[in-house]
Write a protein that holds these residues in place. Structure first.
Motif, short mmCIF file in Angstrom:
data_model
loop_
_atom_site.label_atom_id
_atom_site.label_comp_id
_atom_site.label_asym_id
_atom_site.label_seq_id
_atom_site.Cartn_x
_atom_site.Cartn_y
_atom_site.Cartn_z
N ARG A 187 106.94 66.33 63.24
CA ARG A 187 105.95 67.37 63.10
C ARG A 187 104.86 67.34 64.27
NH1 ARG A 187 101.07 66.75 60.17
NH2 ARG A 187 101.21 64.26 59.34
N ARG A 188 104.33 68.71 64.64
CA ARG A 188 103.34 68.48 65.84
C ARG A 188 101.97 68.20 65.20
NH1 ARG A 188 104.11 69.44 71.08
NH2 ARG A 188 102.17 70.14 72.38
N THR A 189 101.17 67.44 65.68
CA THR A 189 99.72 67.33 65.39
C THR A 189 99.22 66.75 66.24
OG1 THR A 189 98.54 66.19 63.48
CG2 THR A 189 100.49 64.77 64.41
#
Length: 611
Positions: free
Chosen positions: A110-112
């Motif tokens: 996931r993008r964070t």
């Protein structure tokens, strides 16, 4: 008691198959509550990773780092992590996308924070190995910590955990040593005793000056010193994992060692910061008015029955020269003033043997049911202190550096165990099974007893079995070792007789007559308050005022046994009237209790030898 099977298998070659383990433990009289295979607690790719680089992300209120982690693939994976307790080159545990951690927590890319996090670097709490969530797990380098290798064996998730409910008479099974010994009996396998280590005895000059003023409350006190340890040294990963499996959290290396050995050997220990003690140690009963701040931060008022370890260099109570001030509530919990801290370099290990009755009363009085108190009140092997100290010193010097002081303190006043005479025919009379002399001898020797041939046999129980006090206890052990399932199911033959005795007929006639007259028979508790005789108007010299008092009454307001049925019957009548019942006719046929030998007579001695 929770025990990893891998730990048990260090001392007995038992199979890890729950289908074999559970019935084997049950045959020995141990109640198995659950057997959990940790392999399935985390599914999917859970691997060892090596941190190749760490980049601090700018402009954030809390430290967030972007790490490149080698997980055994062609290219390292980028993972965002908020922990700061690791650096480049460290080996860590990585859950890759597709893994599902305990609690159903699924891992996905996931993008964070503006980066793609392609997995997660795991902490102990995320893997279900403890409550620590302040930092991730840093694995020891080398060996199994190869990038891409399965991380489950490294962190203890390839183990089987057995949880058992240990009864009060089997205190020796509150240890890996005790349970492994029971498994060796059940499966007929050799037992390797972890306490069978060569340990030096007391030296002419003790490791520390200790004075035991009450050898009844403390009949053995031993101690060893380790000097110059590294206060920043961490407990090894394998020790932290085993403590977590047993339900205990890691605190510091010295404290973890004492907890680990308590679980392994069954010997509770304590670690003092040597530099925070100012004088000799005095082991004694507490004095009226003394207080102690224990490790949980509570300021406690001590009772004169409590055993305490005091620092004689601190001023004690008035008119008690040399008594010192308490720094530990003995056998229950240490004091805050001498605890091991993050700056401790010199450690004094203590291993003693305390009176179980004293410990039980102290724990209940202060509502401190610590793991140590739980073991002490059930009985601890008094021969363990030197072996436990040797193991503690070896572990601390191996993982914390420093040097072991060659001096050994051992104040030993433990009385020898008395032999129990065992008649051979008692086996048949109690168990109803005919055991040969060889079977009886081998069973008792197998559990650690010393058996002297003769008529009767003279049996000396092992030091870890304080519950063996009567011939009937030895009979039960023979039956247990030979197998409960070997006892045949036979109905006993009713002994010949002439029916009811004259007294039984008279009692039944009285009861039947009262019942036919409309009275209702009641059964009441035989406990009364001594003041009830004044309410009944009994004269001061009435023999019914001489009561038997209970040492541990169920109700402090009713500590005596009745000498007449009237108080309990009147109490039942009052209760019925108070609830609106006006038509009440009661009677009771029950025992009353008179002191043997008059007021203050000796209490009866209850035994099982002739039953």
């Amino acid at each position: 008691m929770r025990v990893p099977v891998s730990w048990l298998r260090e001392y007995v070659d038992a199979p890890a198959d729950p289908a074999i383990l559970e019935p084997a433990l049950v045959r020995m009289g141990l109640e198995v509550e659950s057997i959990v295979d940790l392999t399935g607690s985390a599914t999917g790719p859970l691997v060892v990773g090596r941190v190749d680089s760490v980049e601090q992300l700018p402009g954030l209120q809390k430290p967030i780092r972007y790490c490149l982690v080698d997980v055994g693939e062609d290219e390292p994976r980028g993972i965002v992590c908020g922990a700061t307790n690791f650096r480049t080159g460290d080996a860590v545990v990585v859950a890759l996308p597709g893994a599902v951690l305990p609690g159903g927590f699924a891992i996905a890319a996931r993008r964070t924070y503006g980066k793609v996090s392609d997995g997660m670097i795991c902490s102990a709490r995320e893997l279900g190995l403890g409550d620590d969530h302040t930092g991730i797990i840093v694995l020891p380098s080398g060996g199994a910590a190869t990038p891409g290798a399965d991380a489950r064996p490294v962190v203890g998730l390839a183990d089987v955990i057995v949880e058992m409910a240990i009864t009060a008479d089997r205190g020796y099974c509150l240890s890996v040593r005790g349970i492994a010994r029971e498994l060796s009996h059940a499966l007929r396998l050799p037992f390797r005793d972890p306490a069978a280590v060569p340990a030096p005895g007391a030296t002419d000059e003790p490791a520390y000056d200790v004075r035991v003023q009450d050898p009844v409350g403390c009949d053995r006190f031993a101690g060893r010193l380790v000097l110059g340890t590294d206060p920043a040294a961490q407990s090894p990963q394998w020790m932290r994992v085993r403590l977590a499996h047993a339900g205990m959290r890691s605190i510091s290396l010295a404290v973890d060692i004492t907890n680990y050995l308590m679980l392994e050997l069954g010997q509770p220990m304590h670690a003092f910061d040597r530099d925070r003690i100012t004088g000799p140690l005095v082991v004694r009963r507490a004095r009226p008015g003394e207080r102690l701040v224990t490790l949980d931060g509570v300021d406690r008022a001590l009772d004169p029955e409590d055993m305490v370890i005091c620092d004689a260099g601190l001023p004690g109570p008035p008119r008690a020269k040399g008594a010192g001030r308490p720094i530990s509530l003995a056998a229950v919990m240490g004091g805050a003033s001498s605890e091991v801290s993050g700056t401790t370099t010199n450690v004094l290990f203590e291993a003693a043997h305390w009176d179980p009755v004293m410990v039980a009363r102290t724990a209940r009085r202060h509502k401190l049911f610590s793991e140590a108190a739980k073991r002490w009140e059930r009985g601890v092997d008094p021969t363990l202190p030197l072996a436990a100290l040797e193991r503690a010193v070896a572990l601390l010097t191996e993982y914390g550096g420093g040097a072991a002081d060659a001096r050994v303190l051992d104040l030993d006043a433990v009385p020898p165990r008395e032999s129990i005479p065992l008649a051979v025919e008692l086996q048949n009379r109690i168990a109803g099974v005919s055991y040969s002399d060889v079977e009886v001898h081998d069973s008792l020797v197998g559990i650690g007893c010393a058996v002297e041939a003769g008529t009767p046999l003279l049996v000396t129980p092992p030091p870890w079995r304080p519950d063996l006090t009567d011939p009937a206890d030895l009979v039960e052990e023979v039956v247990r070792i030979q197998g409960y399932l070997e006892i045949p199911s036979r109905l006993p033959v009713a002994p010949p007789g002439r029916g009811l005795t004259q007294r039984q007929r008279r009692l039944r006639t009285v009861g039947r007559t009262l019942a036919e007259a409309g009275y209702v028979e009641v059964l009441t508790y035989p406990f009364i308050a001594p003041g009830v005789f004044d309410a009944l108007g009994l004269p001061p010299d009435d023999p019914r005022r001489d009561v038997v008092r209970l040492a541990n009454p169920l109700n402090e307001e009713e500590p005596a046994l009745r000498t007449t049925l009237l108080p309990t019957l009147l109490g039942t009548l009052r209760r019925n009237l108070g609830r609106g019942l006006r038509d009440v006719s009661l009677y009771e046929i029950g025992p009353v209790f008179r002191p043997r030998g008059g007021p203050g007579g000796a209490p009866p001695e209850l035994g099982v030898a002739d039953r």
